[in-house]
Design an enzyme around this catalytic site. Sequence first.
Site, short mmCIF file in Angstrom:
data_model
loop_
_atom_site.label_atom_id
_atom_site.label_comp_id
_atom_site.label_asym_id
_atom_site.label_seq_id
_atom_site.Cartn_x
_atom_site.Cartn_y
_atom_site.Cartn_z
N GLN A 104 6.11 5.23 -8.07
CA GLN A 104 6.71 5.89 -6.90
C GLN A 104 8.17 6.25 -7.14
O GLN A 104 8.63 7.30 -6.71
CB GLN A 104 6.61 4.94 -5.70
CG GLN A 104 6.11 5.60 -4.44
CD GLN A 104 5.98 4.59 -3.30
OE1 GLN A 104 6.97 4.06 -2.80
NE2 GLN A 104 4.77 4.32 -2.89
N PRO A 131 0.40 0.26 -2.40
CA PRO A 131 -0.89 0.95 -2.52
C PRO A 131 -1.65 0.41 -3.75
O PRO A 131 -1.05 0.11 -4.77
CB PRO A 131 -0.49 2.41 -2.74
CG PRO A 131 0.93 2.51 -2.28
CD PRO A 131 1.54 1.18 -2.53
N TYR A 294 -0.29 5.68 5.03
CA TYR A 294 0.34 5.26 3.77
C TYR A 294 0.78 6.45 2.94
O TYR A 294 1.72 6.36 2.17
CB TYR A 294 -0.63 4.36 2.99
CG TYR A 294 -0.98 3.16 3.83
CD1 TYR A 294 -0.05 2.14 4.03
CD2 TYR A 294 -2.19 3.09 4.52
CE1 TYR A 294 -0.33 1.07 4.86
CE2 TYR A 294 -2.47 2.02 5.35
CZ TYR A 294 -1.53 1.01 5.52
OH TYR A 294 -1.79 -0.03 6.35
N ASP A 297 4.63 8.59 4.39
CA ASP A 297 6.02 8.44 3.90
C ASP A 297 6.17 8.88 2.45
O ASP A 297 7.25 9.27 2.03
CB ASP A 297 6.50 6.99 4.06
CG ASP A 297 5.77 6.00 3.17
OD1 ASP A 297 6.31 5.64 2.12
OD2 ASP A 297 4.65 5.58 3.52
N GLN A 298 5.06 8.84 1.68
CA GLN A 298 5.15 9.24 0.27
C GLN A 298 5.29 10.76 0.11
O GLN A 298 5.67 11.24 -0.96
CB GLN A 298 3.92 8.73 -0.50
CG GLN A 298 3.83 7.21 -0.55
CD GLN A 298 2.64 6.73 -1.37
OE1 GLN A 298 2.66 6.78 -2.59
NE2 GLN A 298 1.60 6.28 -0.70
N HIS A 320 8.30 3.33 7.73
CA HIS A 320 8.55 3.79 6.35
C HIS A 320 8.85 5.28 6.32
O HIS A 320 9.74 5.74 5.59
CB HIS A 320 7.34 3.50 5.45
CG HIS A 320 7.38 2.16 4.79
ND1 HIS A 320 6.91 1.02 5.39
CD2 HIS A 320 7.84 1.78 3.57
CE1 HIS A 320 7.08 0.00 4.56
NE2 HIS A 320 7.64 0.43 3.46
#
Length: 365
Positions: A104, A131, A294, A297-298, A320
């Site tokens: 990440q 994750p 999940y 935010d990525q 997040h």
Amino acid sequence: MAATTFEMDGSIMEGGGQILRVSTALSCIQGASIKINNVRAGRSTPGLRPQHLSGLELVRDLCAGQLEGGEVGSTEITLTTGKIKGGDYTADTKTAGSVVLLMQVSLPCVLFADSPSVLCLKGGTNAEMAPQIDYTLTVFKPMVERFGVNFDCDLKMRGYYPKGGGEIIVKTNPVKQLTPVTLTERGTITKIYGRAFVAGVLPHKLAKDMSAAAVRYIRKEIKDLYINIQAVREKKDESFGNGNGIILIAESSTGCVFAASALGKKGVYADKVGCEAAEMLLRNTRHNGCVDEYMQDQMIIFMALAHGTSRIRTGPLTLHTQTAIHIAEQLTKAKFTVTKAEDQDSNEDTHIIECQGIGMTNASL
């Protein structure tokens, strides 16, 4: 020596490792130095843990930079960045610290390198508070590829808590610029599948029980879809240590992918693990967004760096995501707006995140 120096308070909002990852990646990409204090102040064990330190050292190596305060337990770090260079790099948490979190922080950086990169990342592949690698391969990868990202992720060895010992190889080609994405049509859920796994000395029955419980739970709400959750035993030469867990994936008619996962723990019934993942998956399909909580935010760092306007339909904003937006706006000129979706398919939880990206250009290409 980087000309600009950013400062970030690591205790704000989410108050954890995410602040470190997003801040250092954005600084590295923009050729700026960054000083972060109160590192992970919101956690029960504040300061750098081995996986955070490995991630910082990896970013330092990628850009031939300098890292001050780089030791476990440190609550203040300064990273001075240089030019991002392609090549072969290794990062090893030497614990069950997540290889996915190492990816990440490093993946956005190597996209702006001067040549292709190969990252060998070692630690936990199926770890708590991160994750699972299966999520990265089935959800994260196709989602970020929409931005024009091109990478391969080869799972060499699975590793679990507490020993780690997992390994992935990430091969990346640099990009000139990232393209914006529009993800606003969810469509209908057309497919639900997944895998429940055991590794090491744990009995195969655990995998079967997790799978059966998840199917039963989903069936209560979604009755008309075939649900295929395989119960598998990981091969001995492809996994290190003992572990069990489950990942569930849902696909929509417009190509959106959602997932949910849970890991087994000592003293927790397998049925409970299966039901926990099933409830999480259902929760992420009820809000009619195009990404799960999940992935939400990525997406932010890629939206901020892309050239043009990205729009993504989501469920309720997670802390997040709010943190990632705050950091991206602080460290770049990206502008985000969040509005409630108001159409026939939305409910009170459906939002649209819009971002005017900075159009970061890879000067080396």
